[in-house]
Motif scaffolding. Sequence first.
Motif, PDB file in Angstrom:
ATOM      1  N   ALA A 221       3.096 -11.559  20.048  1.00 59.87           N
ATOM      2  CA  ALA A 221       2.557 -10.282  20.507  1.00 59.87           C
ATOM      3  C   ALA A 221       3.727  -9.320  20.630  1.00 59.87           C
ATOM      4  O   ALA A 221       4.883  -9.734  20.727  1.00 59.87           O
TER       5      ALA A 221
ATOM      6  N   HIS B 137      -5.319 -12.503  21.344  1.00 58.70           N
ATOM      7  CA  HIS B 137      -5.099 -11.143  20.849  1.00 58.70           C
ATOM      8  C   HIS B 137      -6.418 -10.510  20.400  1.00 58.70           C
ATOM      9  O   HIS B 137      -6.716  -9.361  20.742  1.00 58.70           O
TER      10      HIS B 137
ATOM     11  N   GLU C 265      -3.511  -2.369  13.345  1.00 56.95           N
ATOM     12  CA  GLU C 265      -2.993  -3.747  13.351  1.00 56.95           C
ATOM     13  C   GLU C 265      -3.384  -4.481  12.073  1.00 56.95           C
ATOM     14  O   GLU C 265      -2.590  -5.276  11.542  1.00 56.95           O
TER      15      GLU C 265
ATOM     16  N   THR D 152      -2.649 -16.556  28.191  1.00 56.80           N
ATOM     17  CA  THR D 152      -2.880 -17.047  26.831  1.00 56.80           C
ATOM     18  C   THR D 152      -2.858 -18.560  26.704  1.00 56.80           C
ATOM     19  O   THR D 152      -3.015 -19.078  25.597  1.00 56.80           O
TER      20      THR D 152
END
Length: 453
Positions: free
Chosen positions: A148, A163, A251, A436
């Motif tokens: 990230a 994500h 992205e 995460t």
Amino acid sequence: MSRFAEPQDPVFREMNTSLGFDRRLWRQDIRGSRAHARMLAARGIIGEDDLAAILRGFEQIEGELERGEFPFEPDDEDIHMAVERRLTALVGDPGARLHTARSRNDQVATDVALWVGEATERAVTAIETLMGALIDVAQAHRDWPMPAYTHLQRAQPVYLAHHLLAYVWMLERDRARFRFAGEQALRRMPLGAGALAGVNFDTDRTMTAAELGFGEPAPNSIDAVSNRDFVLDYLSAAATCATHLSRLGQEIVQWASEEFGFLTLPDAWSSGSSLMPQKKNPDCAELLRAKAPRIVGHLQALHGVIHALPLTYNKDLQEDKEHLFDAADTIEQALAAAAGMISGATFRADRMAAAAADELLAATDLADALVQRGVPFRQCHAIVGGLVREAVESGRTLSQLSDEELTARSEHLGPWIRELLEPLSLLERKQSQGGTASARVTEQLTLARALLA
């Protein structure tokens, strides 16, 4: 005979005519007019035979519009007058009685409110489709590590699922905003307010509101005909949603580049070059970026139209529709495109894992480990920063520094750091709520699916 002794100048007539864009309100216009006619008959303002003729005429008009056979005429200023003209041509005087106890001011405001209510439902459905696509892709890649970023620099490793799920929560807020816009549009009905002061007939606006799905009649006739807040609410929701999609689009553009190589887009969502045969361009994702300021521009433009506009109705408000319609078309298209790209993308585990294995991404974890050994955080930050500098300047990784070099930096450092530098070790340490770690991602997937239940 009318108030005017000469016809409109052709330039003004073209400027004043809205039929080219407001004809898409015909369903809402007929729906509102049917409800209005039933109310007039129920209150004895028109006869039952008038109502029967009006409803019969609307059946024919509806069919003509559905089939593209409606006979528009050059003098039709807008869809509302075109429908009323055609109704009167078909059924005679009953059609001419329809406009009793209403004005185009309250009629148009009602039609637009009904249209916004339906548009918000379409937006919510499209948002939920994209949310579902993101959740499915996240589920399939729940244990794929990737870096990230902050400032577009590698920061910390996360799982791809984590994500992607960030966008689900953005979209969940978008859904709430569109639902709010829909609720506001159908909260209070303008119809029956007349031009601005009410009407001279004992109408039953509560009856009409109930038939059309409004919560209640608008309590102030002036506010009823001048209100376009619900259009601003819709445009605001669309602008924020489009901004979120622009971030996703950016992205995708990055990840599809050879420099990142994190994903490959399907051919169905890519374009080529007119000159360079090898090119496969992420044009659809790029357009997601460009559509956002277009929608934001519509919001800003309508704020400009309404800004300092005196009460009550002014022709300026005719400008609400093109901004509204284009924004709705654009956001619905963008949401569908985003869902198609995400569902069809092929992610590359090797490229993401290689990028996530960068040992510098462990710097924060290393500082936290020193904190757990009793070192104040600001000292830890400086110790690890110096360690990173030494590794970078010498062209080595952190794990390649010798034990002596580690202890030279701090007595608290030692061989133990090498175990901490393992990428999966870094990921699984993020056990905080919303983190995460695998267990938290699984928990988040459950929460995300519950949003669509």
